[in-house]
Write an enzyme that holds these catalytic residues in place. Structure first.
Site, PDB file in Angstrom:
ATOM      1  N   HIS A 156      -5.170  34.658 -22.427  1.00 50.56           N
ATOM      2  CA  HIS A 156      -6.515  34.556 -21.828  1.00 50.56           C
ATOM      3  C   HIS A 156      -6.763  33.071 -21.551  1.00 50.56           C
ATOM      4  CE1 HIS A 156     -10.530  35.581 -20.853  1.00 50.56           C
ATOM      5  NE2 HIS A 156     -11.031  35.897 -22.042  1.00 50.56           N
ATOM      6  N   ASP A 165      -5.840  29.552 -14.204  1.00 54.21           N
ATOM      7  CA  ASP A 165      -5.297  28.577 -15.158  1.00 54.21           C
ATOM      8  C   ASP A 165      -4.102  27.801 -14.631  1.00 54.21           C
ATOM      9  OD1 ASP A 165      -7.085  28.993 -17.247  1.00 54.21           O
ATOM     10  OD2 ASP A 165      -6.084  30.852 -17.796  1.00 54.21           O
ATOM     11  N   HIS A 178      -2.489  38.696 -13.264  1.00 58.25           N
ATOM     12  CA  HIS A 178      -3.853  38.977 -13.713  1.00 58.25           C
ATOM     13  C   HIS A 178      -4.035  40.480 -13.794  1.00 58.25           C
ATOM     14  CE1 HIS A 178      -8.195  38.788 -14.052  1.00 58.25           C
ATOM     15  NE2 HIS A 178      -8.007  37.541 -14.422  1.00 58.25           N
TER      16      HIS A 178
HETATM   17  N1  CMC Z   1       5.333  36.380 -15.720  1.00 58.60           N
HETATM   18  C1  CMC Z   1       6.306  37.302 -15.560  1.00 58.60           C
HETATM   19  N2  CMC Z   1       6.065  38.623 -15.487  1.00 58.60           N
HETATM   20  C2  CMC Z   1       4.795  39.025 -15.573  1.00 58.60           C
HETATM   21  C3  CMC Z   1       3.727  38.124 -15.727  1.00 58.60           C
HETATM   22  C4  CMC Z   1       4.037  36.752 -15.784  1.00 58.60           C
HETATM   23  N3  CMC Z   1       3.055  35.846 -15.937  1.00 58.60           N
HETATM   24  N4  CMC Z   1       2.563  38.804 -15.784  1.00 58.60           N
HETATM   25  C5  CMC Z   1       2.888  40.091 -15.670  1.00 58.60           C
HETATM   26  N5  CMC Z   1       4.231  40.229 -15.544  1.00 58.60           N
HETATM   27  C6  CMC Z   1       4.971  41.487 -15.321  1.00 58.60           C
HETATM   28  C7  CMC Z   1       5.063  42.292 -16.604  1.00 58.60           C
HETATM   29  O1  CMC Z   1       6.212  41.974 -17.362  1.00 58.60           O
HETATM   30  C8  CMC Z   1       5.116  43.705 -16.055  1.00 58.60           C
HETATM   31  O2  CMC Z   1       6.405  43.939 -15.551  1.00 58.60           O
HETATM   32  P1  CMC Z   1       7.078  45.403 -15.720  1.00 58.60           P
HETATM   33  O3  CMC Z   1       6.198  46.308 -14.904  1.00 58.60           O
HETATM   34  O4  CMC Z   1       8.454  45.243 -15.208  1.00 58.60           O
HETATM   35  O5  CMC Z   1       7.003  45.714 -17.183  1.00 58.60           O
HETATM   36  C9  CMC Z   1       4.174  43.642 -14.852  1.00 58.60           C
HETATM   37  O6  CMC Z   1       4.218  42.278 -14.416  1.00 58.60           O
HETATM   38  C10 CMC Z   1       2.743  44.031 -15.169  1.00 58.60           C
HETATM   39  O7  CMC Z   1       2.310  43.256 -16.272  1.00 58.60           O
HETATM   40  P2  CMC Z   1       1.273  43.740 -17.380  1.00 58.60           P
HETATM   41  O8  CMC Z   1       1.635  43.156 -18.702  1.00 58.60           O
HETATM   42  O9  CMC Z   1       1.116  45.231 -17.307  1.00 58.60           O
HETATM   43  O10 CMC Z   1      -0.038  43.063 -16.850  1.00 58.60           O
HETATM   44  P3  CMC Z   1      -1.386  42.922 -17.656  1.00 58.60           P
HETATM   45  O11 CMC Z   1      -2.445  43.267 -16.693  1.00 58.60           O
HETATM   46  O12 CMC Z   1      -1.332  43.683 -18.928  1.00 58.60           O
HETATM   47  O13 CMC Z   1      -1.411  41.386 -18.028  1.00 58.60           O
HETATM   48  C11 CMC Z   1      -1.840  39.080 -17.964  1.00 58.60           C
HETATM   49  C12 CMC Z   1      -2.194  40.452 -17.380  1.00 58.60           C
HETATM   50  C13 CMC Z   1      -2.772  38.026 -17.352  1.00 58.60           C
HETATM   51  C14 CMC Z   1      -2.048  39.093 -19.481  1.00 58.60           C
HETATM   52  C15 CMC Z   1      -0.358  38.772 -17.599  1.00 58.60           C
HETATM   53  O14 CMC Z   1      -0.188  38.713 -16.208  1.00 58.60           O
HETATM   54  C16 CMC Z   1       0.140  37.481 -18.256  1.00 58.60           C
HETATM   55  O15 CMC Z   1       0.573  37.523 -19.419  1.00 58.60           O
HETATM   56  N6  CMC Z   1       0.073  36.314 -17.525  1.00 58.60           N
HETATM   57  C17 CMC Z   1       0.443  35.045 -18.122  1.00 58.60           C
HETATM   58  C18 CMC Z   1      -0.718  34.530 -18.957  1.00 58.60           C
HETATM   59  C19 CMC Z   1      -1.850  34.009 -18.085  1.00 58.60           C
HETATM   60  O16 CMC Z   1      -1.645  33.273 -17.136  1.00 58.60           O
HETATM   61  N7  CMC Z   1      -3.066  34.378 -18.489  1.00 58.60           N
HETATM   62  C20 CMC Z   1      -4.298  33.898 -17.809  1.00 58.60           C
HETATM   63  C21 CMC Z   1      -5.024  35.009 -17.131  1.00 58.60           C
HETATM   64  S1  CMC Z   1      -6.295  34.416 -16.020  1.00 58.60           S
HETATM   65  C22 CMC Z   1      -7.461  33.644 -17.004  1.00 58.60           C
HETATM   66  C23 CMC Z   1      -8.052  34.497 -18.021  1.00 58.60           C
HETATM   67  O17 CMC Z   1      -8.431  35.650 -17.801  1.00 58.60           O
HETATM   68  O18 CMC Z   1      -8.239  33.988 -19.121  1.00 58.60           O
END
Ligand code: CMC
Length: 429
Positions: A268, A363, A307
């Site tokens: 987050h 971010d 996201h």
């Molecule tokens: N790098 C590589 N792969 C990713 C990433 C990433 N940053 N984000 C998602 N994926 C992949 C994930 O592995 C999955 O692949 P598969 O379908 O093959 O398993 C697919 O994309 C969908 O991911 P998810 O985990 O289902 O997505 P989510 O909606 O649960 O997670 C998130 C959202 C923001 C937690 C995630 O994208 C992430 O961990 N990003 C990196 C951390 C980040 O930048 N966070 C800040 C978010 S914006 C500010 C805020 O809200 O605070």
């Protein structure tokens, strides 16, 4: 003739149920009538990360993640970033409308005059270890504020709500500034009521021997816009924490401390700090392809990418990219910017990221700006928390005024052992 209902047939029993549809949703509790036997608990929906569950109705923030749209109370984020300022946006989030001149004047005056913190709170901050993370200090200090304002627990008293909202928005930059000075071993700078909200924050961070701190206008403006961009983002992890914890009716300081804890995590608000660590770890541009391959293999996530809601370019990231140039004109370019741009370019062309619709989020670029301003990485999420306090409080207030709001209490699908007899220790394997 079309009807606003959903027909569901349970193939176990052959029975069909008609569930009302309102605002494109069905009520999860309407599923409970679906049973095989009369004494069954009834059907539930299973949604572990709330991927498709609305936990409330809200009128604060609108996001269309497919189109990359973000609006606070109906106003597009681009217009607010260009034409408004953080205090006005905070007023808008809390009250639902933009203030007129008198309302704004009173609001600004009230916030400005609540920036001081009790001297004992100052001592509390001093008592943290020299290397304490400022997010930990902020979380602890905000929780401690509840003990200084015991009346804050009268959460349904509108006068008290009003006062505590002003206090919280006013004191967050002070707590942030004092926490930073503590980690640096520098004397605390008291608030300067002549300065703007952003300017005063910079004063409490950076004032040294000068009698009057004068913030650089470009930096002050950039901080103000960054605060606007971070002010709210509907039902994210920390806003949900604020509402969930707030649903048991503690004072707003305790609920805000919980929201700060939620924001702290690297998935987050902690992501901006993690982006800089990631760029430093990559080291040089030629290492980017290798790094991306490792992210694709699932070894780690590319921080600042992806996201839950945005499946298009995060509109906040777009605005931040624009501000970066104004800041770098004052501070000189951040050498990591080139790396970030290259990383973005390669990732946006890569099938893995294209297929999953992973774009830079808020971010990805904010940390580069903060770093160029001379802020240590540990302070990045603290800035996010200062701004997001306005959103958390708007969400909290909306919750308190929602006739449908009750204590948050999710259900579970129990998959553990059935009843079994206790085994004395001597007889266990
Ligand atoms: N790098 C590589 N792969 C990713 C990433 C990433 N940053 N984000 C998602 N994926 C992949 C994930 O592995 C999955 O692949 P598969 O379908 O093959 O398993 C697919 O994309 C969908 O991911 P998810 O985990 O289902 O997505 P989510 O909606 O649960 O997670 C998130 C959202 C923001 C937690 C995630 O994208 C992430 O961990 N990003 C990196 C951390 C980040 O930048 N966070 C800040 C978010 S914006 C500010 C805020 O809200 O605070």
């Amino acid at each position: 003739m079309s009807k606003d209902t959903l027909s569901v047939t349970d193939n176990r029993t052959g029975k069909t149920y008609e569930l009302p549809i309102q605002n494109e949703t069905i009520k999860a509790t309407d599923l409970r009538q679906i049973k095989v036997k009369d004494d069954d608990f009834g059907m539930m929906s299973y949604d572990p990360a709330f991927g498709n569950t609305a936990s409330c109705t809200s009128r604060v923030t609108f996001i269309d993640g497919e189109k990359g749209i973000l609006r606070y109370r109906g106003y597009p984020i681009e217009q607010l970033a260009e034409k408004s300022n953080f205090l006005e946006v905070a007023y808008l989030l809390i009250h639902g409308e933009l203030p007129n001149k008198t309302e704004y004047g009173n609001w600004e005056h009230d916030i400005t005059h609540h920036t001081y913190i009790h001297e004992n709170i100052k001592k509390l901050i001093e008592s943290f270890r020299y290397d304490a993370h400022p997010m930990g200090m902020m979380m602890g200090t905000v929780a401690a504020l509840s003990t200084f304002y015991p009346k804050a627990k009268e959460i349904f008293d509108t006068g008290i709500q009003k006062l505590e909202i002003r206090r919280l928005i006013a004191k967050m930059p002070t707590i942030a500034g004092f926490s930073y000075r503590h980690t640096m071993g520098l004397p605390f700078n008291y608030p300067d009521n002549d300065l703007s909200y952003a300017g005063n924050f910079l004063n409490m961070m950076f004032k040294m021997t000068e009698t009057k701190y004068e913030p650089n206008p470009a930096i002050e403006k950039a901080i103000d816009v960054l605060f606007i961009l971070h002010a709210d983002h509907e039902q994210n992890c920390s806003a949900s924490a604020m509402r969930n914890v707030g649903s048991s009716h503690p004072d707003p300081y305790s609920a805000t401390a919980a929201a700060i804890a939620a924001l702290y995590g690297p998935l987050h608000g902690g992501a901006n700090e993690a982006v800089l660590e990631m760029l430093a770890e990559i080291g040089t541009k030629d290492q980017i392809p290798k790094f991306i391959e490792r992210a694709k293999k699932g070894e780690f996530r590319l921080m600042g990418f992806g996201h839950r809601v945005y499946k298009a370019y995060d509109p906040r990231a777009q605005i931040i990219k624009g501000i970066a140039h104004d800041v770098f004109e004052v501070t000189g370019a951040n050498p990591l910017l080139e790396m970030a741009l290259e990383l973005e370019k390669i990732a946006l062309e890569d099938e893995y990221f294209v297929k999953r619709r992973l774009y830079p989020n808020v971010d990805f670029y904010s940390g580069l700006i903060y770093q160029s301003m001379g802020l240590p990485t540990s302070m990045f999420t603290v800035l996010f928390a200062i701004a997001r306090t306005a959103g958390w409080l708007a969400q909290w207030l909306e919750f308190l005024n929602d006739p449908e709001a009750r204590i948050a209490r999710p259900r579970q699908v129990y998959l553990g052992e059935g009843e079994r007899d206790f085994v004395p220790m001597g007889k266990r394997k």
